[in-house]
Design an enzyme around this catalytic site. Structure first.
Site, PDB file in Angstrom:
ATOM      1  N   ARG A 236      -5.568  -2.184  10.277  1.00 10.00           N
ATOM      2  CA  ARG A 236      -6.153  -3.511  10.259  1.00 10.00           C
ATOM      3  C   ARG A 236      -5.764  -4.304  11.507  1.00 10.00           C
ATOM      4  O   ARG A 236      -6.587  -4.977  12.120  1.00 10.00           O
ATOM      5  CB  ARG A 236      -5.715  -4.251   8.994  1.00 10.00           C
ATOM      6  CG  ARG A 236      -6.745  -5.216   8.449  1.00 10.00           C
ATOM      7  CD  ARG A 236      -6.381  -5.653   7.042  1.00 10.00           C
ATOM      8  NE  ARG A 236      -6.611  -4.616   6.048  1.00 10.00           N
ATOM      9  CZ  ARG A 236      -7.807  -4.367   5.488  1.00 10.00           C
ATOM     10  NH1 ARG A 236      -8.871  -5.085   5.816  1.00 10.00           N
ATOM     11  NH2 ARG A 236      -7.930  -3.410   4.609  1.00 10.00           N
TER      12      ARG A 236
ATOM     13  N   ASP B  75       2.960  -0.264  11.983  1.00 16.21           N
ATOM     14  CA  ASP B  75       2.984  -1.582  12.614  1.00 16.21           C
ATOM     15  C   ASP B  75       4.293  -2.331  12.407  1.00 16.21           C
ATOM     16  O   ASP B  75       4.329  -3.556  12.473  1.00 16.21           O
ATOM     17  CB  ASP B  75       1.790  -2.415  12.130  1.00 16.21           C
ATOM     18  CG  ASP B  75       1.783  -2.578  10.616  1.00 16.21           C
ATOM     19  OD1 ASP B  75       2.629  -1.941   9.939  1.00 16.21           O
ATOM     20  OD2 ASP B  75       0.935  -3.309  10.109  1.00 16.21           O
TER      21      ASP B  75
ATOM     22  N   GLY C  19       0.833  -1.201   0.000  1.00 15.13           N
ATOM     23  CA  GLY C  19       0.000   0.000   0.000  1.00 15.13           C
ATOM     24  C   GLY C  19       0.863   1.244   0.000  1.00 15.13           C
ATOM     25  O   GLY C  19       1.882   1.292   0.673  1.00 15.13           O
TER      26      GLY C  19
ATOM     27  N   THR D 130       4.624   2.678   5.439  1.00 16.93           N
ATOM     28  CA  THR D 130       3.242   2.246   5.646  1.00 16.93           C
ATOM     29  C   THR D 130       2.575   3.193   6.626  1.00 16.93           C
ATOM     30  O   THR D 130       3.203   3.643   7.571  1.00 16.93           O
ATOM     31  CB  THR D 130       3.160   0.812   6.205  1.00 16.93           C
ATOM     32  OG1 THR D 130       1.831   0.597   6.706  1.00 16.93           O
ATOM     33  CG2 THR D 130       4.130   0.589   7.354  1.00 16.93           C
TER      34      THR D 130
ATOM     35  N   ARG E 259       0.780  -5.418  -6.310  1.00 18.30           N
ATOM     36  CA  ARG E 259       0.918  -6.758  -5.735  1.00 18.30           C
ATOM     37  C   ARG E 259       1.629  -7.634  -6.755  1.00 18.30           C
ATOM     38  O   ARG E 259       1.511  -7.423  -7.957  1.00 18.30           O
ATOM     39  CB  ARG E 259      -0.452  -7.392  -5.488  1.00 18.30           C
ATOM     40  CG  ARG E 259      -1.157  -6.831  -4.298  1.00 18.30           C
ATOM     41  CD  ARG E 259      -2.607  -7.284  -4.276  1.00 18.30           C
ATOM     42  NE  ARG E 259      -3.185  -6.926  -2.993  1.00 18.30           N
ATOM     43  CZ  ARG E 259      -3.171  -7.722  -1.929  1.00 18.30           C
ATOM     44  NH1 ARG E 259      -2.666  -8.961  -1.993  1.00 18.30           N
ATOM     45  NH2 ARG E 259      -3.686  -7.315  -0.781  1.00 18.30           N
TER      46      ARG E 259
ATOM     47  N   ASP F 124       0.376   2.433   8.683  1.00 16.52           N
ATOM     48  CA  ASP F 124      -0.154   1.709   9.840  1.00 16.52           C
ATOM     49  C   ASP F 124       0.747   1.742  11.068  1.00 16.52           C
ATOM     50  O   ASP F 124       0.313   1.404  12.163  1.00 16.52           O
ATOM     51  CB  ASP F 124      -0.440   0.252   9.457  1.00 16.52           C
ATOM     52  CG  ASP F 124      -1.618   0.140   8.501  1.00 16.52           C
ATOM     53  OD1 ASP F 124      -2.445   1.070   8.470  1.00 16.52           O
ATOM     54  OD2 ASP F 124      -1.700  -0.866   7.787  1.00 16.52           O
TER      55      ASP F 124
ATOM     56  N   ASP G  10       5.307  -4.770   5.927  1.00 15.05           N
ATOM     57  CA  ASP G  10       5.930  -6.029   6.329  1.00 15.05           C
ATOM     58  C   ASP G  10       6.056  -7.029   5.177  1.00 15.05           C
ATOM     59  O   ASP G  10       7.103  -7.673   5.028  1.00 15.05           O
ATOM     60  CB  ASP G  10       5.214  -6.645   7.540  1.00 15.05           C
ATOM     61  CG  ASP G  10       3.702  -6.717   7.367  1.00 15.05           C
ATOM     62  OD1 ASP G  10       3.221  -6.389   6.268  1.00 15.05           O
ATOM     63  OD2 ASP G  10       3.020  -7.113   8.312  1.00 15.05           O
TER      64      ASP G  10
END
Lengths: 328, 328, 328, 328
Positions: free
Chosen positions: D177, D135, D16, D131, D77, D133, D108
């Site tokens: 997410r 994370d 993303g 990212t 992707r 996120d 990741d």
């Protein structure tokens, strides 16, 4: 009619850049493709026309430019284009590419250039009003004006935070060398105590009286908007004069400057630029030469360039009346 | 320990306003309510403390202030607070309201005031670093610094549109009287050709060489960031000097000025201000007096005010190294 | 003429909030003060009129509201106002305050309420078009519409970053239950591949053909704008149908939703709201009752409310034509 | 040591997109030029590596990308890269260009790909955390996270205008997410009544109790932030459940969606991306392979990719504690 003759159109931007110029270029180029024309980018305005900085445009050149400030075709002053020799070179370059018409996006100087060029060499041109100053006749709003007004009020909203926190008096200088359009819109939009524009002379005494009466009404912070070309002097000069009358006031001056020229165009400017870009190409196809395309009362109008650049656009008296009521 | 004694806390903002001050006030007040304390707003900083401009706050006072720039408690200079008499008045007013501790949000001068007041009258105070300049030790970032950096880069992004469209050289003056933090962040964030900060002396010749080498590398537009307190002079002065060496360049100067102080605080400043506002009240409850609450490496730290205001915070050498690599 | 009788005016906002409502309230109140009238805030629309949630306004109430989204007078639905009993209560409350005229800011339902009330109780009212949907006749633009368009394009500019980075097809749903105005402006302003509006039926096959032809032209990312009230279904429904025809496409749906209602009003909406706010009060003073004030071709026009709310405002065919040229 | 061997570095973005990716690419490329290396753009991530969509970059490619959202190298992707055959093709393409090291910017999955590739083919790679996120371990903040938080609070500020005007309860779903980082920052930053994150289970009853107690405290509008991956369900599902307990409430749901991914990066993300971009190239030159560059406590740290992607980054308990105090 020479309508059939137009197959290759050159597009250029000239003068001070304005948000929405890219959207106008894109619309003109895309309209050209729609009608099967070849479209050329003339880089750095008339200077690039003289230097032969001209490239054929394809779809990729105009991808993701709509939303960007500035002009990807760049802009430049050209002293040489003011000479006969310069314009001759420019003409020869256009001919070498087979370009038979122009879309010229810019302010009064830029459009006047297109007019001269048409007079001398018969190169059909449609001008588009691309300037933040809104000082062209033949259109209610120039491309970039709405964005500049929004940039100004967003900046003044921030300045107001400080003005209010400190009960200060701020003089904010906005662009507008000959025209108070940005100042009026920004002034009404930011609840200004007073708006000083080139079109009206405001004696310092009048301004001081207004500020005093507002102080009595316990309006503790004040913002005064000054158009750069104001007859009463620059924001700094006026602030200095006011300071003498109101020595206890904490006075600050901010000059918004060039940041008003940039930034992503607003929805209004994108729509305006898109419609005028299409209109420029369709105008050329319909034999409308030596004119500027504009929107008046939301209707497309082609105005002879000589009339558009005459500089007689007036500020709206009603706006000034409303500004006065709201700041009293 | 006097922990039990704190029942009424006064909150004030002082010095130049900074985005996030409102968020810090709100967090302190809300934390006070959480712990069952009474919270008072002291308006217009120390001046309001002397003038007894003090009001008990309720939940409504702090609704919808988190996201607003400036400070709803207002800020002001106070010459009187610098006098013994002034501070005596201030103390008497606090006592009349039963206020037994203070949260003081501001820069070095404001925190020094809190320290003096604690020394003289024993009023426990926790300071919070509220200044866009990031020039306080004891915290990685001051409240308002991140917002000011973002305001600066958003303005410079707009200026770049024009710089690029015209192949111009812009000097942009950002805030930072003694500290180059905003200049460095804004400079790296806006791909500046050079960054001039108070902490380093950059000879004009060095700057001119850099601009020349970039011209050779065909970087046609350039932005130079100048911190207002730079040793090499103001943006205008430096521009004038550079102009002599590079007369063919189209050079413009923009001073961002006070708009850097205002605006809605960023996510970072909201979070920082929220955490520090809670920490101020909890610090007072835990007997941490005469300290400034800050975040270092994302951990809450209380630093003695005298250490926080000493002015020894250094710019990150690594930032300067990276800035140099990226602009070469 | 009853011109002399108006001394106290009540102002209310009703229906969905729109950016610029605060600016309109402020302008009306300030104009009232200018003319020596008393101004009352009726909170939460007609519901507050029934509940007697009415307060006299002073200068402080309208300080720093101009630039804020939403409405500080709040808005609410009122089922009770649809009943005779409810309106009787509302009238009694107005009379108890001596309020003899109303400024009602809202959409068609809100203005119809003002009309009914005038019919039944003879309370003079001027309506102002306050809705992001732009679906009222009698004004070129409603208060809030320009801001909503800008909010939409700013959001879509961000979505385009992702669409382009991933060569994706995005369906973006914008507000507009019965009207495609936001969709058209946002669609042209964001270079949309297609714009689906309630006023036109676009078969999925047509949309699919357009997307296919754009793929052939190597436009790898696409954004389709869908007005929420579109006849062809919601953005999600249309996306699902398109997915069946173009299974290889990476399709995403984003619903902009309520964020389109909020935010600081644009320069355009501040000016519009300011002018109409003044016009509402001046209209009442001049005996213009049961009308909506609007700007048509930048001239102030009072239109009978029954005509303004009739719902016959049409999208601009020229906009649709331009949108088609630019997306081909 | 193979330090001398690195002469050509390929840069790719994968997964993303995140704001600041362009700034990271630019910094890496510019650092490469600074050290005399050749830099290659691998378009559309691993898919482009397999398809040989690889181009040598020059200075022009990275002009004016720093401030743009998305990734000009595009992302995609790649199922094929998950196969041995795919990776073999990718390796062959790299070799054909003479590329001997990689800078991989992504989340990741993307970094794990770089790790695998290094294990199989010995291609040195430094990963950068790109990212929204946040994370990834090994860095306090990922590139794009700060921008996403700011995008979220700006949107929620607008939603709050409507929430307040109508005394409504809004559920706002933000991205995340597996991680509640955006939700926590946006929640504290927007004065949320409650924040629901994947890391914690919040029973509907607890949420309902909180909302009830706030109603008692006369907080008439409420915003609840829901991370998309929350264990308690989507924003819509939670809203539906709450509605059953609080039927009188006017409840709305807004899903911010993909607009959180785009937009111009913030000052923080530009600085972070710039520093890490340089660090990636310098790391490769120093023989730091199979690692991710990050900033921990503002110090550059290289963490083995296998440790960075393990997914054990925890939310800050102190943040949750502060959020609770401020919303009570």
């Amino acid at each position: 009619m020479e309508l059939k003759s137009i197959k290759k159109i050159g597009v250029l931007t000239s003068g001070g850049d304005a948000p929405g110029m890219n959207a106008a270029i894109r619309a003109a180029v895309r309209a050209g493709f729609y009608y099967g024309l070849e479209m050329y980018g003339i880089y750095r305005g008339y200077e690039g026309m003289i230097q032969n900085d001209i490239k054929k445009l394809d779809s990729k050149n105009i991808t993701h430019v709509l939303e960007r400030g500035g002009t990807f075709l760049k802009s430049a002053r050209s002293d040489e284009f003011r000479t006969k020799e310069g314009r001759k070179k420019a003409y020869d370059n256009l001919k070498s590419h087979g370009i038979d018409a122009l879309v010229v996006i810019g302010g009064d100087g830029s459009l006047t250039g297109a007019h001269l060029f048409y007079q001398e060499y018969g190169i059909p041109a449609v001008g588009l009003p691309g300037t933040i100053d809104n000082d062209l006749s033949g259109t209610d709003s120039t491309i970039g004006f709405d964005t500049a007004c929004n940039t100004a009020i967003e900046a003044i909203d921030k300045i107001r935070d400080t003005a209010t926190s400190h009960d200060r008096l701020f003089f904010v200088e906005v662009m507008g060398r000959d025209a108070g359009f940005i100042a009026i819109n920004a002034g009404i939009g930011s609840a200004a105590a007073s708006i000083l524009i080139p079109e009206r002379k405001t004696p310092v005494e009048t301004l001081v009286e207004k500020l005093k009466s507002r102080t009595k009404a316990r309006k503790t912070s004040n913002i005064v908007i000054v158009a750069e070309g104001g007859k009463s002097g620059s924001a700094q000069e006026i602030a200095d004069k006011v300071k003498k009358h109101l020595p206890y006031y904490d006075i600050k001056v901010t000059i918004l400057g060039h940041l008003q020229r940039g930034g992503a165009p607003t929805s209004f400017d994108r729509l305006l630029a898109s419609k005028l870009g299409v209109a420029a190409v369709e105008g050329l196809m319909q034999g409308k030469y030596d004119v500027m395309a504009g929107l008046i009362n939301n209707k497309l109008v082609y105005t002879p360039i000589v009339k558009a650049v005459v500089g007689d656009k007036e500020v709206d008296e009603e706006d000034l009346r409303v500004a006065n009521i709201l700041s009293t």
